[in-house]
Design a protein around this motif. Structure first.
Motif, short mmCIF file in Angstrom:
data_model
loop_
_atom_site.label_atom_id
_atom_site.label_comp_id
_atom_site.label_asym_id
_atom_site.label_seq_id
_atom_site.Cartn_x
_atom_site.Cartn_y
_atom_site.Cartn_z
N PRO A 1 97.13 24.47 -49.26
CA PRO A 1 95.84 24.02 -49.78
C PRO A 1 94.83 23.65 -48.69
CG PRO A 1 97.63 23.04 -51.03
CD PRO A 1 98.26 23.73 -49.87
N GLN A 2 95.32 23.39 -47.45
CA GLN A 2 94.39 23.09 -46.36
C GLN A 2 93.41 24.22 -46.14
OE1 GLN A 2 93.00 20.31 -44.56
NE2 GLN A 2 95.20 19.85 -44.49
N LEU A 3 93.78 25.43 -46.53
CA LEU A 3 92.89 26.57 -46.39
C LEU A 3 91.55 26.33 -47.08
CD1 LEU A 3 93.56 30.31 -46.54
CD2 LEU A 3 92.11 29.40 -48.35
N PHE A 4 91.57 25.63 -48.21
CA PHE A 4 90.35 25.43 -48.98
C PHE A 4 89.36 24.53 -48.26
CE2 PHE A 4 93.50 26.12 -52.61
CZ PHE A 4 93.30 27.49 -52.60
N ARG A 5 89.85 23.67 -47.38
CA ARG A 5 88.95 22.84 -46.56
C ARG A 5 88.10 23.72 -45.66
NH1 ARG A 5 90.84 20.00 -41.09
NH2 ARG A 5 88.83 19.18 -40.41
N TYR A 6 88.75 24.68 -44.99
CA TYR A 6 88.02 25.57 -44.08
C TYR A 6 87.15 26.56 -44.86
CZ TYR A 6 91.10 23.69 -40.50
OH TYR A 6 91.76 22.84 -39.63
N LEU A 7 87.62 26.96 -46.03
CA LEU A 7 86.80 27.84 -46.86
C LEU A 7 85.50 27.16 -47.26
CD1 LEU A 7 86.39 30.43 -48.51
CD2 LEU A 7 87.73 29.38 -50.35
N ASN A 8 85.57 25.91 -47.69
CA ASN A 8 84.36 25.17 -48.04
C ASN A 8 83.39 25.11 -46.86
OD1 ASN A 8 85.36 24.72 -50.57
ND2 ASN A 8 85.48 22.49 -50.40
N PHE A 9 83.92 24.87 -45.68
CA PHE A 9 83.08 24.80 -44.48
C PHE A 9 82.38 26.14 -44.25
CE2 PHE A 9 82.65 25.71 -39.95
CZ PHE A 9 81.80 24.68 -39.56
N MET A 10 83.11 27.23 -44.34
CA MET A 10 82.54 28.55 -44.06
C MET A 10 81.53 28.99 -45.12
SD MET A 10 83.69 30.01 -41.21
CE MET A 10 84.19 31.74 -41.24
N ILE B 1 86.52 23.57 -54.76
CA ILE B 1 85.99 24.53 -53.79
C ILE B 1 84.50 24.68 -54.02
CG2 ILE B 1 86.03 26.94 -53.00
CD1 ILE B 1 88.98 27.00 -53.80
N ALA B 2 83.70 24.28 -53.03
CA ALA B 2 82.25 24.36 -53.11
C ALA B 2 81.69 24.38 -51.69
CB ALA B 2 81.68 23.18 -53.89
N ALA B 3 80.63 25.15 -51.49
CA ALA B 3 80.05 25.32 -50.16
C ALA B 3 79.68 23.98 -49.56
CB ALA B 3 78.83 26.22 -50.23
N GLY B 4 80.23 23.67 -48.39
CA GLY B 4 79.87 22.47 -47.65
C GLY B 4 80.56 21.20 -48.09
N ALA B 5 81.31 21.22 -49.18
CA ALA B 5 81.97 20.01 -49.67
C ALA B 5 83.29 19.78 -48.94
CB ALA B 5 82.21 20.11 -51.17
N PRO B 6 83.59 18.54 -48.57
CA PRO B 6 84.92 18.29 -47.98
C PRO B 6 86.02 18.59 -48.99
CG PRO B 6 83.45 16.42 -47.66
CD PRO B 6 82.78 17.33 -48.65
N PHE B 7 87.12 19.07 -48.49
CA PHE B 7 88.30 19.29 -49.34
C PHE B 7 89.43 18.49 -48.71
CE2 PHE B 7 91.96 21.24 -51.18
CZ PHE B 7 91.57 21.63 -52.45
N LYS B 8 89.71 17.34 -49.28
CA LYS B 8 90.68 16.42 -48.68
C LYS B 8 92.00 16.49 -49.44
CE LYS B 8 87.17 13.43 -46.71
NZ LYS B 8 86.65 12.06 -46.54
N VAL B 9 92.92 17.18 -48.83
CA VAL B 9 94.21 17.40 -49.49
C VAL B 9 94.90 16.07 -49.80
CG1 VAL B 9 96.48 18.47 -49.23
CG2 VAL B 9 94.44 19.66 -48.41
#
Length: 466
Positions: free
Chosen positions: A230-239, A261-269
Motif C-alpha cells: 500500500p505504500q505505493l499509493f503514497r508515491y502515486l498521490n505525489f506523482m 488516492i487523490a492528486a497531492g493528498a498524503p497517503f499514510k499507511v
C-alpha cells in the motif's frame, strides 16, 4: 508563467502536506480490495518511473545520478556484464537523458544533423510511462532541428523557427535518446553526436526574461518496498499532482478516491485500520496474480508481445494491465513502430530456455532475416540476473552489421547457435554464448517494416538440440 489552476493545486498540496490530512477512505473492505487491485495496476508504472526520476535527477549523491532537471546527460560506453544499473541493458544504442520540468515553461530540444546511415531517436515519455512522441530518424529525419516540449497547461506562442511543438500530459516528462553504436571504434563518433544534443528553456532560446521560478518540490525519498504494498499509493498521490486528469479517467479516479488516492493528498499507511490495510494488500495480491497468469499464458508464449505494451495513450487505450506489464518487463520500452522487441523465453517445446540443459538454434530461412529499415540485434541475458552473460569471447550480441562475418547456411539461410559450451572453431562466428542456467534472448528490430507488426513475418523458434 504558472497559471492560476497550477498555483491553486500547489497551494492545496502545501496545505495537505502541512496539516497531514488523509484523503477519505470510504470503501467497504470488499470494494477496497477491488479498487486496490485496479489502482495497483494503474499506479505501479508511475511509481516505478519515480524511482528512476529520483535516482537520475534528484539524488545528486547517488551512484546513478545523471543530471538535474532540464539538463542533458550522456552515457557513451560499450556495455559489459559489469554494467548492472538497468535490467536487460541495450548494447546497440548508448543513451542520453533529460528529465524536464515543464511547470513554468516549455523546454527546447535541439538535435544536430547526423549521418543518414545511423539510427537515432528521442523518446518522449510522460509520467504515466506513455510514449507521447518521438523525434529522430523515423519521425523527423536525420537533418536535426529545434523541437519544443510543453506541459498540458501551456498556452504560449510557438516561435517561428521551432520545427514542432509536442505536448505532454504531465508537467514532468522524460526524454530518452538512443544513438546507434556501430562498434567499439565508433564510440568517439557517438560522443561527438551526443555533444550536439542541446536542451534549454524557451525563455533562454528566444532570449527573453525567464518566468518566475516554479515552487520548490519536496521529493519523497524512495523506499526499498515502495512498489510492493500500500505504500505505493503514497508515491502515486505525489506523482499525480504533476499530471492533469484525463477525461477518460474521471470515473476511475473517483473510484480511487474511495481508498484515499487523490492528486497531492498524503497517503499514510499507518493511519489505516487493520481491516483497511488487509483489503489493500489483498487487492495488490490479486493484481500480481492477474499479471503472473497473463505473463505465463500470453507474454512468455509471444501471444502478446512487448510491442503491445508500449506506446501513446491512444495506442494503449487505457489498458492498465499492458502498461503494468511494460513497466515490469522493461521500463521505458519503445513503441512498436520505432523498435520491435521479440523475446525468447520458451523453446519450441514450450520449456524455459536453459543453457545447462540444451544447446539451441535460431534459424532464419533464406530472405527471412528480420525486416528492418535500420538494423536488428539479438542479445543474450542471464534470466536470474537480467544482465549480459560473461564469456571469454566478450560477445553479448549478434546484429545485422555483423552479417558479412557470419557463416550462411548452404541454402542461403542463417542459423545462430545459442549455447553455453564453445562450438568448433569453424562454427564460432554464429555463436551467441549462453549461461549455464536459465536465459532469455531479445531480438530488437529498429524501424521494423510493416510485416513485423502485422504478423506476416514470424519470429523463428528457439529449437533445442536433442
Amino acid at each position: 508563467m504558472i497559471g492560476k489552476p497550477t498555483r491553486l493545486l500547489l497551494a492545496s498540496l502545501s496545505i495537505l502536506m502541512s496539516t497531514g490530512a488523509l484523503a477519505d477512505f470510504t470503501a467497504s473492505p470488499a470494494e477496497a480490495r477491488a479498487i486496490a487491485k485496479e489502482a495497483y495496476l494503474y499506479g505501479y508504472p508511475v511509481v516505478a518511473m519515480y524511482k528512476t526520476l529520483y535516482t537520475q535527477a534528484v539524488d545528486k549523491g547517488g551512484a546513478n545520478f545523471k543530471a538535474p532537471f532540464n539538463r542533458i546527460a550522456n552515457s557513451a560506453q560499450v556495455l559489459t556484464p559489469k554494467d548492472s544499473a538497468v535490467s536487460s541493458p541495450n548494447v546497440d544504442t548508448p543513451y542520453s537523458f533529460v528529465w524536464m520540468d515543464l511547470r513554468k515553461e516549455p523546454q527546447v530540444l535541439t538535435l544536430p544533423k547526423i549521418d543518414d546511415n545511423r539510427y537515432y531517436s528521442v523518446q518522449l515519455i510522460d509520467l504515466y510511462t506513455q510514449n507521447f512522441a518521438y523525434l529522430g530518424t523515423r519521425s523527423t529525419g536525420n537533418n536535426g532541428g529545434h523541437y519544443m516540449v510543453a506541459g498540458p497547461g501551456w498556452k504560449g506562442q510557438q516561435p517561428v523557427d521551432i520545427d514542432r511543438v509536442l505536448y505532454s500530459e504531465s508537467n514532468i516528462a522524460y526524454a530518452l535518446y538512443r544513438t546507434q553504436l556501430f562498434d567499439e571504434k565508433d564510440l568517439g563518433k557517438v560522443k561527438q553526436i551526443q555533444g550536439g544534443y542541446k536542451v534549454q528553456p524557451l525563455s533562454s532560446y528566444v532570449k527573453q526574461p525567464a518566468p518566475a521560478a516554479a515552487p520548490r518540490i519536496e521529493w519523497p525519498k524512495p523506499m526499498a518496498t515502495m512498489t510492493e504494498g500500500p505504500q505505493l499509493f503514497r508515491y502515486l498521490n505525489f506523482m499525480l499532482a504533476f499530471a492533469a486528469p484525463q477525461d477518460s479517467e474521471k470515473d476511475l479516479l473517483a473510484r480511487f478516491a474511495k481508498i484515499g488516492i487523490a492528486a497531492g493528498a498524503p497517503f499514510k499507511v499507518n493511519q489505516l485500520s487493520a481491516e483497511q490495510r488487509k483489503a489493500l494488500e489483498d487487492g495488490i495480491s490479486d493484481a500480481r496474480a492477474e499479471f503472473a497468469a497473463f505473463k505465463k499464458d500470453k507474454l512468455d508464449t509471444n501471444q502478446v508481445t512487448r510491442a503491445d505494451l508500449y506506446g501513446s495513450r491512444d495506442r494503449l487505450k487505457n489498458n492498465y494491465l499492458y502498461r503494468y506489464a511494460g513497466a515490469d518487463q522493461g521500463l521505458f520500452g519503445s513503441s512498436s513502430d520505432e523498435i520491435a522487441h521479440l523475446k525468447y523465453v520458451l523453446d519450441s517445446d514450450g520449456k524455459p530456455a536453459n543453457g545447462a540443459r540444451h544447446s539451441y538454434t535460431v534459424h532464419f530461412a533464406k530472405d527471412q532475416l528480420p525486416p528492418t529499415d535500420a538494423f536488428w540485434s539479438l542479445t543474450m541475458y542471464d534470466a536470474k540476473t537480467k544482465q549480459l552473460v560473461p564469456n571469454h569471447k566478450k560477445r553479448y550480441v549478434i546484429n545485422s552489421r555483423m552479417l558479412a562475418d557470419l557463416k550462411p547456411d548452404a541454402d542461403g539461410g542463417l542459423t545462430l547457435a545459442l549455447q553455453h559450451h564453445e562450438p568448433p572453431k569453424a562454427e564460432q562466428s554464429n555463436w551467441l554464448p549462453a549461461p549455464t542456467g536459465p536465459f532469455y534472448a531479445v531480438l530488437r528490430i529498429y524501424l521494423p517494416k510493416p510485416e513485423v507488426g502485422s504478423g506476416q513475418w514470424k519470429l523463428p523458434p528457439l529449437t533445442p538440440l536433442k
